[in-house]
Design a protein around this motif. Structure first.
Motif, PDB file in Angstrom:
ATOM      1  N   MET A  49      36.465  51.179  42.106  1.00 40.07           N
ATOM      2  CA  MET A  49      35.974  52.437  42.013  1.00 40.07           C
ATOM      3  C   MET A  49      36.546  53.770  42.496  1.00 40.07           C
ATOM      4  N   LEU A  50      37.393  53.320  43.450  1.00 45.92           N
ATOM      5  CA  LEU A  50      38.002  54.529  43.844  1.00 45.92           C
ATOM      6  C   LEU A  50      39.464  54.786  43.366  1.00 45.92           C
ATOM      7  N   GLY A  51      39.678  53.896  42.356  1.00 41.44           N
ATOM      8  CA  GLY A  51      41.065  54.008  41.574  1.00 41.44           C
ATOM      9  C   GLY A  51      42.394  53.439  42.581  1.00 41.44           C
ATOM     10  N   ILE A  52      41.925  52.920  43.367  1.00 33.72           N
ATOM     11  CA  ILE A  52      43.007  52.235  43.993  1.00 33.72           C
ATOM     12  C   ILE A  52      43.930  51.089  43.501  1.00 33.72           C
ATOM     13  N   TYR A  53      42.831  50.186  43.213  1.00 29.24           N
ATOM     14  CA  TYR A  53      43.327  48.934  42.392  1.00 29.24           C
ATOM     15  C   TYR A  53      43.015  48.914  40.843  1.00 29.24           C
ATOM     16  N   GLN A  54      43.749  48.596  40.234  1.00 26.39           N
ATOM     17  CA  GLN A  54      43.461  48.340  38.753  1.00 26.39           C
ATOM     18  C   GLN A  54      42.719  47.050  38.284  1.00 26.39           C
ATOM     19  N   SER A  55      42.190  47.004  37.039  1.00 30.48           N
ATOM     20  CA  SER A  55      41.674  45.961  36.646  1.00 30.48           C
ATOM     21  C   SER A  55      42.481  44.785  36.718  1.00 30.48           C
ATOM     22  N   GLY A  56      41.986  43.765  37.359  1.00 33.70           N
ATOM     23  CA  GLY A  56      42.933  42.293  37.598  1.00 33.70           C
ATOM     24  C   GLY A  56      43.626  42.407  38.991  1.00 33.70           C
ATOM     25  N   GLN A  57      43.964  43.413  39.717  1.00 33.54           N
ATOM     26  CA  GLN A  57      44.119  43.359  41.046  1.00 33.54           C
ATOM     27  C   GLN A  57      43.073  43.168  42.029  1.00 33.54           C
TER      28      GLN A  57
END
Length: 88
Positions: A49-57
């Motif tokens: 949600m905060l943009g730290i991780y991408q989808s799949g991470q």
């Protein structure tokens, strides 16, 4: 990651979260494992949600511990509210 590794990592994360949040905690090692696993899920969700991780991470150790601490604080707030007598 195998089931045993997931359970061991969940136990470690849950135990660290319980050490960081002072006070009595209900439940034994099974609740601690579940807290750690759920904390990793919350940490992953928050990171995405905060943009730290991408989808799949998935979350790392720090984010997992933060997620477990947040869950523990929410759980304590709910239990404390239920245990208090109603206001008159």
């Amino acid at each position: 990651m195998g089931l045993i590794a997931t359970l061991v990592i969940g136990l470690i994360i849950g135990a660290i979260a319980k050490l960081l949040v002072p006070g009595r905690d209900p439940g034994g090692w099974i609740v601690t494992i579940l807290l750690g696993i759920a904390g990793a899920l919350v940490g992953t969700w928050l990171g995405r949600m905060l943009g730290i991780y991408q989808s799949g991470q998935s979350a790392g150790w720090i984010a997992s511990i933060i997620g477990a601490v947040l869950l523990l604080l929410v759980y304590r707030a709910i239990v404390k509210r239920r245990g208090s007598p109603p206001a008159v």
